[in-house]
Design an enzyme around this catalytic site. Sequence first.
Site, short mmCIF file in Angstrom:
data_model
loop_
_atom_site.label_atom_id
_atom_site.label_comp_id
_atom_site.label_asym_id
_atom_site.label_seq_id
_atom_site.Cartn_x
_atom_site.Cartn_y
_atom_site.Cartn_z
N HIS A 26 -8.45 -8.46 0.56
CA HIS A 26 -7.71 -7.22 0.83
C HIS A 26 -6.49 -7.53 1.69
CE1 HIS A 26 -10.48 -3.76 -0.39
NE2 HIS A 26 -10.89 -4.84 -1.01
N GLU A 27 -5.45 -6.74 1.51
CA GLU A 27 -4.17 -6.94 2.22
C GLU A 27 -3.62 -8.36 2.01
OE1 GLU A 27 -6.53 -3.95 3.50
OE2 GLU A 27 -6.89 -5.80 4.55
N HIS A 79 -18.44 -9.51 4.89
CA HIS A 79 -17.10 -8.99 5.17
C HIS A 79 -16.45 -9.82 6.28
CE1 HIS A 79 -14.23 -5.74 6.82
NE2 HIS A 79 -13.72 -6.23 5.71
N HIS A 80 -15.28 -10.35 6.00
CA HIS A 80 -14.48 -11.06 7.00
C HIS A 80 -13.15 -10.34 7.19
CE1 HIS A 80 -16.54 -15.21 6.14
NE2 HIS A 80 -17.29 -14.43 6.89
N GLU A 120 -9.23 4.26 -0.85
CA GLU A 120 -9.48 4.59 0.56
C GLU A 120 -8.42 5.51 1.14
OE1 GLU A 120 -9.45 0.55 2.00
OE2 GLU A 120 -7.33 0.61 2.48
N GLU A 133 0.83 -1.20 0.00
CA GLU A 133 0.00 0.00 0.00
C GLU A 133 0.87 1.26 0.00
OE1 GLU A 133 -3.03 -0.60 2.98
OE2 GLU A 133 -3.94 -2.18 1.78
C1 NOJ Z 1 -8.72 -2.36 4.85
C2 NOJ Z 1 -9.53 -2.56 3.63
O1 NOJ Z 1 -8.81 -2.25 2.46
C3 NOJ Z 1 -10.76 -1.71 3.76
O2 NOJ Z 1 -11.52 -1.77 2.57
C4 NOJ Z 1 -11.56 -2.15 4.94
O3 NOJ Z 1 -12.65 -1.30 5.10
C5 NOJ Z 1 -10.71 -2.11 6.21
N1 NOJ Z 1 -9.47 -2.77 6.01
C6 NOJ Z 1 -11.40 -2.77 7.38
O4 NOJ Z 1 -11.45 -4.16 7.19
CA CA Z 2 -6.20 -1.79 2.34
#
Ligand code: NOJ
Ligand code: CA
Length: 714
Positions: free
Chosen positions: A483-484, A413-414, A508, A172
């Site tokens: 994500h991540e 969402h997890h 974001e 990131e």
């Molecule tokens: C990082 C994610 O990229 C984001 O989309 C998410 O809202 C937050 N983590 C919380 O899980």
């Molecule tokens: Ca992220």
Amino acid sequence: MKILSVFLLFYIFSASVFAQNMSSPNGIFSFSFKVNDSGEAVYDLFYKSKPVLKASKLGFIIKDQPDLKSGFKIVETKNDAKNETWNPVWGEVKTIRNNYNELAVTLEQKTDNLTRKIIVRFRLFDDGLGFCYEFPVQDGLKYFTLLDEKTEFNLTGDHKTFWIPGDYDSQEYVYNTTKLSGINATKGKYVNEIAVKSVFADNGVQTPLMMKTADGLYINIHEAALLNYPAMHIFVDRQNFSLTSHLAPNAVGSAAFLQTPMQTPWRTIIVSDKAADILASKMILNLNEPTKYTDTSWIKPQKFVGVWWGMHVGTESWNYADVNNVKIDETDWKSLKPNGKHGANTANVKKYIDFAAKNGIQGVLVEGWNVGWEDWFGNWKENVFDFITPYPDFDVKELQNYAASKGVKLIMHHETSASASNYERRLDEAFRFMKANGYDAVKTGYVGRIIPRGENHDGQWMVNHYVHVVKKAAEYKISVDSHESVRLTGLHRTYPNWIAAEAARGNEFNAWSEGNPPEHETILPFTRLMGGPMDYTPGIFEIKMSKYDPKKTNQVHTTLAKQLALYVTMYSPLQMAADLPENYESRLDAFQFIKDVAVDWDDTKILEAEPGDFLTIARKAKGKNEWFVGAITDENARTATASLDFLAPNMQYVATIYADAKNADWEKNPMVYEIKSYLVDRKTALKLQLANGGGAAVSLKPATPADQKNLKSY
Ligand code: NOJ
Ligand code: CA
């Protein structure tokens, strides 16, 4: 007999001394491989007779064994070739050609008490070179610990390079553009004190690595089919312009535990003198295995909205109560005092469902629905989330029924808080819970330091974890947006329910940090997206965060029109309309483009491209006679040209152009736009005026008789 033995002699002689040469199917690339006088395995690569890679060595460092880098002898060479087409489950094009010439070389290394063999398999395509190493079953290598891989990419000069710092846990970052000699990963753009700690060396960078030579050659280095192996990072020799692979380590400081037979991921070098060809390359997908899923009808490319941006801009929260150090298994959540800002409450989610239903958006993501968010961040705790217990104000059954009645799908969402072991233990239960409540897609997240402790996001353990989650999800007919996670390597060919990933600096960051500079989205397609789709979360209309809090100076570093263009330039079969519904309700004319734009495509034309500067892409919607064009620029205004010669002959279309207004500017005046419709055909060339940090989006639909009467020609 005589001829045969002469032939045999020649064969043995040539295999061990002379270079093995190969050309790509159209002859544009040539390549050679040999074992040099020191017994080192070296390869080189030429494009249109220009050197791309000079003699580059191959090899490994293996624990408790001599290095596997020299003393090689070629014991066998085999040639092969393929020319076939295949159809991805979803993608940028309907049909992909897989056309290459192959050379597989078996190398043997004998030391006093050890004989070891590896096979290097090279595939030369018309867009570049891919190669992998195979370790066949053998006495010298049964189970072994790899300390590092030493694959070289020996470049010919001090190329311009688009790079982010090497970091085993995050991609990131903002991209830096310097010469190879100028790379300094600990002093990169926006590398702050926290990031510096995880940057592993000042000459370490990540892949996909994008470069441009002084004489205009574009070179992209990445990997394909990253399975049971750590992600490849790169050490840069800043004097000699040689790159060397470096594998993300594991908790005990080695790279990988392996067992023969095994195969490494493919190392990919994509080259062209046209930047557009880099983006059009399908080599990484071609080097991945076809999917074994027999039914893929449940995998649905889609657009979605979500209870999400409100948390990032600070008007809503993931957490329900404002308490710290609440432990998931010790708390009666019903007795907690709500903080009054919890976004994932039943009434709010219904608003999103209504908005989605009204606008033909298929999905609604809800973050912060489950207990644990009071104490999830930065604590390195094993059990933060259980993935099945909703907060008291989130009515799972009521929302399931409500969404179903409106024909909308909720997206789960997890967030794992990077406790991957906890997630694995709870995975079946979590997926069963999803299915029982009508969810068939999940956004996963790995914020924080990995548990098992000491593992890295890019290490072998986690690489296996992401794939395990995707395969397990497939058993439940669930699609995954990670994500991540580790950055993608084309594995969505094999596992098409791995429908997107973040694994880069997303939109974001514009909400709560220095953000992403205007050039960011012109670089991502040449870097992160080379491996697969990104969930960038475009579509932010309310550009300045001062709207939510007058003290905030953060902003999205684009114009509003550029946010629309990203739906075309930033390929993903999963696209979020990321802003708050009210910000769309107040600009429904611009939102129309997001409603219309497709997410799955028959065809893609890269019309103009230069990494770091601009991008114009046209795509044909899958199964429809509709095209969409996106044009974006960096901080400099420019006129984009889109020749519409891809349109069907003898037909008129309506081009609806969503453009920056004349006085638009990403910083001073980002939200002014113009929408105009014209009649066009395949002879039309659109001239799109892009503001500083701006963009334009165009939809092209067959003209009706009424359109032909009412609209002017372009
Ligand atoms: C990082 C994610 O990229 C984001 O989309 C998410 O809202 C937050 N983590 C919380 O899980
Ligand atoms: Ca992220």
